[in-house]
Design a protein around this motif. Sequence first.
Motif, PDB file in Angstrom:
ATOM      1  N   ALA A  57     -15.894  16.825 -15.201  1.00 37.51           N
ATOM      2  CA  ALA A  57     -16.552  15.596 -15.367  1.00 37.51           C
ATOM      3  C   ALA A  57     -18.184  15.452 -16.061  1.00 37.51           C
ATOM      4  N   GLU A  58     -18.688  16.521 -15.135  1.00 38.83           N
ATOM      5  CA  GLU A  58     -20.091  16.476 -15.568  1.00 38.83           C
ATOM      6  C   GLU A  58     -20.312  17.045 -17.190  1.00 38.83           C
ATOM      7  N   LEU A  59     -19.484  17.755 -17.437  1.00 40.68           N
ATOM      8  CA  LEU A  59     -19.692  18.404 -18.955  1.00 40.68           C
ATOM      9  C   LEU A  59     -19.402  17.446 -19.737  1.00 40.68           C
ATOM     10  N   GLN A  60     -18.446  16.355 -19.529  1.00 39.15           N
ATOM     11  CA  GLN A  60     -18.172  15.140 -20.492  1.00 39.15           C
ATOM     12  C   GLN A  60     -19.486  14.176 -20.479  1.00 39.15           C
ATOM     13  N   THR A  61     -20.197  14.174 -19.611  1.00 36.19           N
ATOM     14  CA  THR A  61     -21.582  13.397 -19.454  1.00 36.19           C
ATOM     15  C   THR A  61     -22.641  14.081 -20.433  1.00 36.19           C
ATOM     16  N   LEU A  62     -22.451  15.254 -20.523  1.00 34.10           N
ATOM     17  CA  LEU A  62     -23.132  16.271 -21.482  1.00 34.10           C
ATOM     18  C   LEU A  62     -22.851  16.275 -22.983  1.00 34.10           C
ATOM     19  N   GLY A  63     -21.845  15.434 -23.167  1.00 30.79           N
ATOM     20  CA  GLY A  63     -21.483  15.633 -24.450  1.00 30.79           C
ATOM     21  C   GLY A  63     -20.269  16.382 -25.041  1.00 30.79           C
ATOM     22  N   ILE A  64     -19.649  16.980 -24.115  1.00 32.51           N
ATOM     23  CA  ILE A  64     -18.691  18.073 -24.224  1.00 32.51           C
ATOM     24  C   ILE A  64     -17.226  17.668 -24.381  1.00 32.51           C
ATOM     25  N   ALA A  65     -16.474  17.381 -25.500  1.00 35.07           N
ATOM     26  CA  ALA A  65     -15.244  16.896 -25.480  1.00 35.07           C
ATOM     27  C   ALA A  65     -14.117  17.721 -24.856  1.00 35.07           C
ATOM     28  N   GLN A  66     -13.244  17.290 -24.295  1.00 30.82           N
ATOM     29  CA  GLN A  66     -12.228  17.897 -23.799  1.00 30.82           C
ATOM     30  C   GLN A  66     -12.570  19.227 -23.062  1.00 30.82           C
ATOM     31  N   PRO A  67     -13.255  19.151 -21.913  1.00 32.06           N
ATOM     32  CA  PRO A  67     -13.366  20.417 -21.107  1.00 32.06           C
ATOM     33  C   PRO A  67     -12.086  20.608 -20.186  1.00 32.06           C
ATOM     34  N   LYS A  68     -11.684  21.953 -20.228  1.00 36.76           N
ATOM     35  CA  LYS A  68     -10.369  22.252 -19.447  1.00 36.76           C
ATOM     36  C   LYS A  68     -10.727  22.859 -18.212  1.00 36.76           C
ATOM     37  N   ALA A  69     -10.359  22.207 -16.946  1.00 39.82           N
ATOM     38  CA  ALA A  69     -10.386  22.877 -15.696  1.00 39.82           C
ATOM     39  C   ALA A  69      -9.559  24.105 -15.399  1.00 39.82           C
ATOM     40  N   THR A  70     -10.108  25.164 -15.135  1.00 34.19           N
ATOM     41  CA  THR A  70      -9.103  26.201 -14.835  1.00 34.19           C
ATOM     42  C   THR A  70      -9.506  26.805 -13.325  1.00 34.19           C
ATOM     43  N   LEU A  71      -8.968  27.747 -12.896  1.00 31.07           N
ATOM     44  CA  LEU A  71      -8.925  28.323 -11.502  1.00 31.07           C
ATOM     45  C   LEU A  71     -10.382  29.032 -11.475  1.00 31.07           C
ATOM     46  N   ALA A  72     -11.496  28.322 -10.591  1.00 32.23           N
ATOM     47  CA  ALA A  72     -12.838  28.826 -10.395  1.00 32.23           C
ATOM     48  C   ALA A  72     -13.617  28.334 -11.695  1.00 32.23           C
ATOM     49  N   GLY A  73     -13.317  27.530 -12.484  1.00 35.48           N
ATOM     50  CA  GLY A  73     -14.327  27.398 -13.723  1.00 35.48           C
ATOM     51  C   GLY A  73     -13.803  26.066 -14.560  1.00 35.48           C
ATOM     52  N   VAL A  74     -14.485  26.091 -15.765  1.00 29.59           N
ATOM     53  CA  VAL A  74     -14.023  24.976 -16.693  1.00 29.59           C
ATOM     54  C   VAL A  74     -14.398  25.797 -18.040  1.00 29.59           C
ATOM     55  N   ALA A  75     -13.199  25.845 -19.030  1.00 33.55           N
ATOM     56  CA  ALA A  75     -13.517  26.152 -20.208  1.00 33.55           C
ATOM     57  C   ALA A  75     -13.684  25.207 -21.257  1.00 33.55           C
ATOM     58  N   PHE A  76     -14.538  25.443 -22.326  1.00 35.17           N
ATOM     59  CA  PHE A  76     -14.929  24.361 -23.179  1.00 35.17           C
ATOM     60  C   PHE A  76     -15.462  25.151 -24.487  1.00 35.17           C
ATOM     61  N   ALA A  77     -15.578  24.425 -25.747  1.00 32.39           N
ATOM     62  CA  ALA A  77     -15.985  25.040 -26.866  1.00 32.39           C
ATOM     63  C   ALA A  77     -17.260  24.255 -27.275  1.00 32.39           C
ATOM     64  N   GLY A  78     -18.068  24.988 -28.036  1.00 28.66           N
ATOM     65  CA  GLY A  78     -19.456  24.466 -28.314  1.00 28.66           C
ATOM     66  C   GLY A  78     -20.386  25.359 -28.893  1.00 28.66           C
ATOM     67  N   ASP A  79     -21.467  24.856 -29.873  1.00 26.21           N
ATOM     68  CA  ASP A  79     -22.269  25.732 -30.378  1.00 26.21           C
ATOM     69  C   ASP A  79     -23.548  26.213 -29.468  1.00 26.21           C
ATOM     70  N   LEU A  80     -24.152  27.015 -29.855  1.00 24.78           N
ATOM     71  CA  LEU A  80     -25.199  27.782 -28.877  1.00 24.78           C
ATOM     72  C   LEU A  80     -26.055  26.704 -28.253  1.00 24.78           C
ATOM     73  N   GLU A  81     -26.399  25.510 -28.796  1.00 24.78           N
ATOM     74  CA  GLU A  81     -27.336  24.319 -28.348  1.00 24.78           C
ATOM     75  C   GLU A  81     -26.443  23.876 -27.291  1.00 24.78           C
ATOM     76  N   THR A  82     -25.141  23.671 -27.423  1.00 24.81           N
ATOM     77  CA  THR A  82     -24.330  23.117 -26.141  1.00 24.81           C
ATOM     78  C   THR A  82     -24.336  23.966 -25.092  1.00 24.81           C
ATOM     79  N   ALA A  83     -24.298  25.498 -25.280  1.00 23.95           N
ATOM     80  CA  ALA A  83     -24.441  26.348 -24.268  1.00 23.95           C
ATOM     81  C   ALA A  83     -25.783  26.226 -23.401  1.00 23.95           C
ATOM     82  N   TYR A  84     -26.806  26.101 -24.162  1.00 24.11           N
ATOM     83  CA  TYR A  84     -27.975  26.158 -23.713  1.00 24.11           C
ATOM     84  C   TYR A  84     -28.334  24.672 -22.878  1.00 24.11           C
TER      85      TYR A  84
END
Length: 736
Positions: A20-47
């Motif tokens: 839910a927090e990643l969505q507030t940072l503008g990340i679309a469709q983060p996927k919750a998995t065991l012990a973490g969340v997978a998502f796609a993005g550019d380097l600026e998104t990662a930073y």
Amino acid sequence: MPTYSLFATTPKAMEDILAAELQTLGIAQPKATLAGVAFAGDLETAYRVCLWSRTANRVLLVLATFPVKSQQDLYDGVQQIDWFTHINPEDTLAVSFSAKNSEAINNTHFGALKVKDAIVDQMRSRFNVRPGVDTEQPNIRINVYLQGETAQLSLDLSGESLHRRGYRDTTIKAPIKENLAAALLLRCGWPKLAAEHATLLDPMCGSGTLLLEGAMMAADYAPGLLRDYFGFTGWKQHDAACWRKLRAEAEQRKTIGLAKLPVIVGFDQDRYTVNIALKHIANAGLAHKIHVERRDIADAAPAESWQPGLVICNPPYGERLEDEEAVAELYRKFGETLKSHFLGWQVGMIISNPELGFRLGIRSQKPITLFNGALECRLLRLNINEAAFFVPKARNPQERVAQVIETSSHAIPEDTGADMFANRLKKNLKKLSKWAQKNAVTCYRIYDADLPEYAAAVDLYQGEQTWVNVQEYEPPKTVDRQKADQRLAGLLAELPKVLDIPRDNVFLKIRRKQRNTEQYEKFADSGQFHRITEGGCTLLVNFADYLDTGLFLDHRPIRLRIQREAKGKRFLNLFAYTGSATVHAAVGGAIATTTVDMSNTYISWAKQNLALNKTDGTHEFIQADCLEWLASEAAQASPRQYGLIFLDPPTFSNSKRMDAVFDIQNDYVTLIRNAAALLAADGVLYFSTNFRRFKMDVAALPELAIDDISADTIPEDFARQTKIHYCWRLVKLCVE
């Protein structure tokens, strides 16, 4: 910029909060998995995630996934990466390795060495120089997670756990990590409340973690702004210009946010802890933005100018057994504080023991499971309004007594019918006070469960003051406990009014089905004794420290009988309790008395009782198990001769001080026979028991004449309970 496969790790059971927090940072469709969340993005998104995520542990840039069925597969898979694009030959690295359900590699240290060797060997073969290892702040940190036969190889962009914001003194052990604190605040809706300028209060703030996370959240203060090291800063592909831009933007947002920061306050009772919290606040650049002061939880209250908001805290868990009582009392006090001073507020608190939540006496929303390290906890969320209040079930009679007494000091609901009890009490007093005055009785029962709804016994004691001892007959489980408590509270509220005595002179005990040692259990340690008189004898009673007061009122007639018959005789008091029968015998003119009881406490009490009365004769006190003493050589080899014996044993006992279990119905014949062996030729033994199902088999004691005198020993004030005890008069039969 290219799009990367990214993975943010998080503490256990926080995946949905992070998503839910990643969505507030503008990340679309983060996927919750065991012990973490997978998502796609550019380097600026990662930073941006590294800088702004309040709940993540780490941000991983996934470099490859590959099968691992052997140690060589791991080595080969790592070597498929061109490491020169990530690190220079002379730079440093560190490797984190974890495995789950892997048959190929299950030793994490070995796995990390294998990954390191693959990277070092590649660089050395190309440049004849190998990177060094730095476990603290390497140029890059490699993360490998081996799940079954699949390995995920990642670059750790965070470098060290993101919960390390940079404001905490590293020498201070924190009871709660920063990202867990942030998760609690998010779950409690603090961002929305902060936007409405609501107040944030932590009444047990410790080192200030919740306050700081709440302030940073309210001020739009990026949690990564204070950090001077991330895993990407030494990475060859690091985009320094992008990172500077993001930091500048975060600094600007922080400046704007701090100007509209709501009231944020912390209390703690420990001076040292308060000083640590203030140091952390200063480290975060928030001095004078957060107010912290030393204050006990019982004194926590909002100022009139504060807008109602969120009370958030991480109270002690009481994991150690010796702490349980103190922690339970802390939660009870906290609940009372919330009810008294925080109506209209919301509350969030993390607890490890759900039972402690009930001590608050406030209904909560459905708890949320979280983990504070390895410890499974529950987040309780409460809305403080009267409809949510309840009286928690007492864990023991003493706690229930305290609850009922507390309730009796407040307004009692009219439907408890307390006026019916008051009317019956007045009626009883009118009758019994005349009888008591006529017979010089100063301590007597004035109510004995006359009304089924008010199942209690009420005893009046008159001395230099008037006191009342109330014993509730514990209600069956079929009776609603809250209703029973309200009625008992109503009874306690009416007694001072009807009797015109101070409320503090009314004492309450819960009489349960009695255990074997309950008579000897100490409830308190007030040491407050009061003098009363009975038949010209002065006796000490104690209303606070024990289940019983030290004087069984129903035995008044047998004590007076002993007093009348004791003149010129030697008297033996077995299972003597506080020695009141001994005092009566001594005052009645006994030439000698022997008082035997197993309890040193009661032997001491008996000595004090006798000392208050002017008596002649010789008196001995023996601390011993009466059963053993009666069978001992001291008593039987050269038989003592007593003209009067009082034998009032317990119904049952398996005390640690006794070698065998005693049961009155099974053992009375031997007991009476051993006691009767100490009778003089014309002596009398009085045997009494309060076991209501007791059956006396006269034929089992053919050497004794046995006369049932129970009816003559039930006093007027116990007329409603004629089976409160049985009593027999026994004398030796003459043998021709």
